[in-house]
Design a protein around this motif. Structure first.
Motif, PDB file in Angstrom:
ATOM      1  N   LEU A  73      40.589  38.119  27.218  1.00 39.91           N
ATOM      2  CA  LEU A  73      41.626  39.139  27.076  1.00 39.91           C
ATOM      3  C   LEU A  73      42.976  38.506  27.403  1.00 39.91           C
ATOM      4  O   LEU A  73      43.087  37.733  28.350  1.00 39.91           O
ATOM      5  N   THR A  75      46.662  38.223  28.865  1.00 40.24           N
ATOM      6  CA  THR A  75      47.535  38.797  29.890  1.00 40.24           C
ATOM      7  C   THR A  75      48.921  38.218  29.660  1.00 40.24           C
ATOM      8  O   THR A  75      49.086  36.988  29.635  1.00 40.24           O
ATOM      9  N   SER A  83      46.301  41.540  35.010  1.00 40.47           N
ATOM     10  CA  SER A  83      45.191  41.002  34.228  1.00 40.47           C
ATOM     11  C   SER A  83      43.965  41.919  34.295  1.00 40.47           C
ATOM     12  O   SER A  83      43.480  42.242  35.385  1.00 40.47           O
ATOM     13  N   ASN A  85      41.125  40.996  33.196  1.00 38.03           N
ATOM     14  CA  ASN A  85      40.017  40.102  33.583  1.00 38.03           C
ATOM     15  C   ASN A  85      39.827  40.132  35.100  1.00 38.03           C
ATOM     16  O   ASN A  85      38.714  40.252  35.601  1.00 38.03           O
ATOM     17  N   VAL A  86      40.960  40.028  35.799  1.00 36.45           N
ATOM     18  CA  VAL A  86      40.898  39.996  37.265  1.00 36.45           C
ATOM     19  C   VAL A  86      40.498  41.385  37.799  1.00 36.45           C
ATOM     20  O   VAL A  86      39.679  41.489  38.713  1.00 36.45           O
ATOM     21  N   ARG A  89      36.806  41.796  37.575  1.00 32.15           N
ATOM     22  CA  ARG A  89      36.070  41.040  38.600  1.00 32.15           C
ATOM     23  C   ARG A  89      36.079  41.789  39.922  1.00 32.15           C
ATOM     24  O   ARG A  89      35.071  41.821  40.634  1.00 32.15           O
ATOM     25  N   ARG A  99      30.785  28.101  36.947  1.00 31.68           N
ATOM     26  CA  ARG A  99      31.354  27.475  35.740  1.00 31.68           C
ATOM     27  C   ARG A  99      30.818  26.053  35.542  1.00 31.68           C
ATOM     28  O   ARG A  99      31.372  25.089  36.048  1.00 31.68           O
ATOM     29  N   ARG A 118      33.389  29.105  42.029  1.00 25.03           N
ATOM     30  CA  ARG A 118      34.746  29.552  42.345  1.00 25.03           C
ATOM     31  C   ARG A 118      34.701  30.881  43.077  1.00 25.03           C
ATOM     32  O   ARG A 118      34.038  31.812  42.610  1.00 25.03           O
ATOM     33  N   TYR A 125      45.394  34.862  43.841  1.00 22.52           N
ATOM     34  CA  TYR A 125      45.010  35.522  42.598  1.00 22.52           C
ATOM     35  C   TYR A 125      45.064  37.044  42.699  1.00 22.52           C
ATOM     36  O   TYR A 125      45.006  37.739  41.696  1.00 22.52           O
ATOM     37  N   ASP A 229      39.963  28.049  39.268  1.00 17.52           N
ATOM     38  CA  ASP A 229      40.373  28.294  37.891  1.00 17.52           C
ATOM     39  C   ASP A 229      40.856  26.989  37.257  1.00 17.52           C
ATOM     40  O   ASP A 229      40.455  26.619  36.145  1.00 17.52           O
TER      41      ASP A 229
HETATM   42  O1  LIG Z   1      43.334  37.044  33.320  1.00 12.37           O
HETATM   43  C1  LIG Z   1      43.881  36.172  32.676  1.00 12.37           C
HETATM   44  O2  LIG Z   1      44.589  36.422  31.702  1.00 12.37           O
HETATM   45  C2  LIG Z   1      43.700  34.744  33.059  1.00 12.37           C
HETATM   46  C3  LIG Z   1      42.525  34.631  33.960  1.00 12.37           C
HETATM   47  C4  LIG Z   1      42.060  33.278  34.180  1.00 12.37           C
HETATM   48  O3  LIG Z   1      42.627  32.288  33.819  1.00 12.37           O
HETATM   49  C5  LIG Z   1      40.840  33.180  34.940  1.00 12.37           C
HETATM   50  O4  LIG Z   1      40.896  33.566  36.088  1.00 12.37           O
HETATM   51  O5  LIG Z   1      39.817  32.749  34.428  1.00 12.37           O
END
Ligand SMILES: O=C(O)CCC(=O)C(=O)O
Ligand SMILES: NC(=O)C1=CN([C@@H]2O[C@H](COP(=O)(O)OP(=O)(O)OC[C@H]3O[C@@H](n4cnc5c(N)ncnc54)[C@H](OP(=O)(O)O)[C@@H]3O)[C@@H](O)[C@H]2O)C=CC1
Length: 495
Positions: A73, A75, A83, A85-86, A89, A99, A118, A125, A229
């Motif tokens: 996605l 951001t 974000s 994504n964050v 999580r 990873r 991670r 973050y 990251d």
């Molecule tokens: O949320 C994003 O756009 C970047 C996130 C990212 O780089 C990550 O934490 O994997």
């Protein structure tokens, strides 16, 4: 785990839809039959007024379906919504991010077979940021003992369950002594429980240099969120391409599988993206769902493609021989159909993802209340918005004289029974009583650090009185930080 019969899927932004389409058709051709519940997340929803970029429908699917396969996605940089994504999580409690990166199937001069574990729930973050003054922005880095212990323990369990020999911890605690310092300490504490696994702690900068030079020396790496990251992107690239690394974000109830890379808007809608990062995430998902026979078929097909150099543009030297996304997908599907099971050995690629464990919080609250009961408030940092000659602020503080019935002093040798101005700092640098050698340190965000002498009972009323005294002198207070020492006389602040 009760294996669910459906998965949630988000097609994402940029190259997301192309690589998700490819991934799902590869999975289906290998026999994946779960029901797919598509959810939409991100900017489109934000633009419609959903502040987090998530609709109630999406959230209700996620509540019901604990496994999400998510394409990247976008951001927006430097402005706009947080974000998604964050947020996902955090919302789904996905505190572990696994990873893996390896180039076992490529013939590179340098070998890499690394798994980055991670920490996924805290650190800088978290995006807690402020504009404190005209000139100054701050971002808050939060590291907890609990989350550090939990992720380090996961890293060692991961190593144990995957026959890996070494866990390396990357920190920068020569500089961030308290935050990265506690991560380092928890790592060593956890390591004691795993005597058969080699441990090492490296300072991040040299760790990255070593990673570039001797990637084969690393096995499992555990680190904090932001470093994790960055480190995992480097590992992915060292393994051949950022386009091939998959990952799992794991909590105690939910799991989210995604590629390591982002939405790559520059190459979106061109039919050139490598779908393998997403496919490798799906392979991890299939193993998680106990569909190993399907993941193995896909892995064997991938190895056939590598062996025959049927690869996308990011993995070949000559772009003329590269396959586009669709042709690569069709080739993978053909390899899956022609699968003869014996031609390649996939054992080295199989990754066992240990379950996360509920943190043992049985004595957590008693430890917290014990700490609070015995710690001592010894002072306060009062951050003010201030420009000009420091003498001006010293003169102002000198007029405070007495606050809340207690003496305030700017004397360099602290006198008994007083709250004294210990220092004036900016950006962590002492501006007074130390005198800087140049005038190049212009700043508008100043910290006045007050420390009480041992024989007085410094309390929150004293802090309020100090703040009032600044206010009465028209000095803007931007922030305060209380200063404690702990029962073991550990400083609760960097000095
Ligand atoms: O949320 C994003 O756009 C970047 C996130 C990212 O780089 C990550 O934490 O994997
Ligand atoms: N978990 C997530 O959803 C993540 C989302 N993001 C978001 O993605 C957006 C774009 O980020 P950006 O910094 O451009 O980084 P990206 O990882 O999206 O892409 C950077 C470059 O890497 C190469 N690349 C990435 N993925 C592939 C692939 N599958 N196949 C081939 N090449 C690939 C491309 O290089 P080239 O141009 O040379 O071909 C691409 O332009 C941002 O909004 C960011 O916040 C970022 C990371 C993770």
């Amino acid at each position: 785990m009760n294996t669910p019969k459906s998965i949630a899927v988000c097609y994402g932004d940029g190259i997301g839809p192309e690589i998700m389409e490819s991934t799902l058709s590869i999975c289906k051709s290998a026999g994946f039959k779960h029901t797919i519940e598509v959810i939409t997340l991100g900017k489109n929803l934000y633009d419609k007024g959903y502040k987090t970029g998530m609709s109630e429908e999406a959230v209700s699917v996620l509540k019901r379906v604990p496994v999400l396969l998510k394409a990247p996605l976008t951001t927006v940089q430097g402005e706009g919504m947080r974000s998604v994504n964050v947020t996902l999580r955090k919302m789904m409690g996905l505190f572990v991010n696994v990873r893996p990166s390896n180039n076992l199937i490529f013939n590179h001069s340098k070998n890499i077979n690394v798994v980055v574990i991670r920490e996924n729930s805290e650190d800088i973050y978290s995006g807690i940021e402020y504009r404190n003054s005209y000139d100054t922005r701050t971002s808050i880095k939060i590291i907890t003992e609990q989350a550090s212990y939990r992720i380090c323990d996961y890293a060692f369990r991961f190593a144990q369950q995957n026959g890996r020999k070494k866990v390396s911890c990357f920190v920068k605690d020569n500089i961030m002594k308290m935050t990265d310092g506690i991560f380092h300490k928890m790592f060593l504490e956890v390591a004691n429980h795993y005597p058969d696994i080699e441990k090492e702690v490296l300072i991040l900068d040299i760790a990255m240099a070593n990673l570039a030079k001797y990637p084969e020396r690393f096995d499992v790496i555990v680190t904090t969120n932001l470093y994790g990251d960055v480190v995992s992107d480097v590992c992915a690239e060292l393994s051949g391409s950022i386009g091939i690394a998959g990952s799992v974000n794991l909590g105690t109830k939910y799991a989210m599988f995604e590629a390591v890379h982002g939405s790559a808007p520059k190459i979106a809608n061109k039919n050139i993206a490598n779908p393998m990062g997403m496919v490798n995430a799906a392979i991890m998902m299939l193993n998680y769902l106990n569909e190993n026979h399907i993941s193995e078929k896909i892995l064997r097909a991938w190895m056939q493609c590598v062996k025959n150099k049927w690869l996308t543009r990011d993995l070949v030297d000559n772009p003329k021989v590269a396959l586009n996304t669709q042709d690569f997908t069709d080739t993978m599907i053909k390899c899956i159909r022609d699968d003869n099971k014996t031609s390649v050995n996939i054992d080295a690629h199989s990754i066992n993802i240990p379950d996360t464990m509920q943190t043992d919080t049985s004595d957590y609250y008693s430890r917290v209340s014990e700490y609070i009961k015995h710690r001592t408030l010894v002072g306060v940092d009062i951050y003010v918005d201030f420009t000009g000659n420091l003498n001006k602020i010293l003169e102002i503080i000198n007029t405070f004289d007495k606050i809340n019935g207690k003496n305030v002093s700017i004397d360099l040798v602290p006198i008994n029974e007083s709250i004294f101005l210990n220092s004036i700092l900016s950006k962590g640098m002492e501006l007074w009583p130390t005198v800087l050698l140049t005038n190049d340190y212009t700043t508008d965000y100043i910290t006045c650090r007050f420390i009480a002498s041992k024989n007085i009972n410094f309390n929150n009323h004293d802090i309020t009185a100090l703040m009032n005294a600044f206010e009465e002198n028209s000095v803007n207070i931007v922030k305060i930080e209380t200063l404690y020492i702990s029962p073991k006389r550990d400083m609760g602040f960097a000095n």
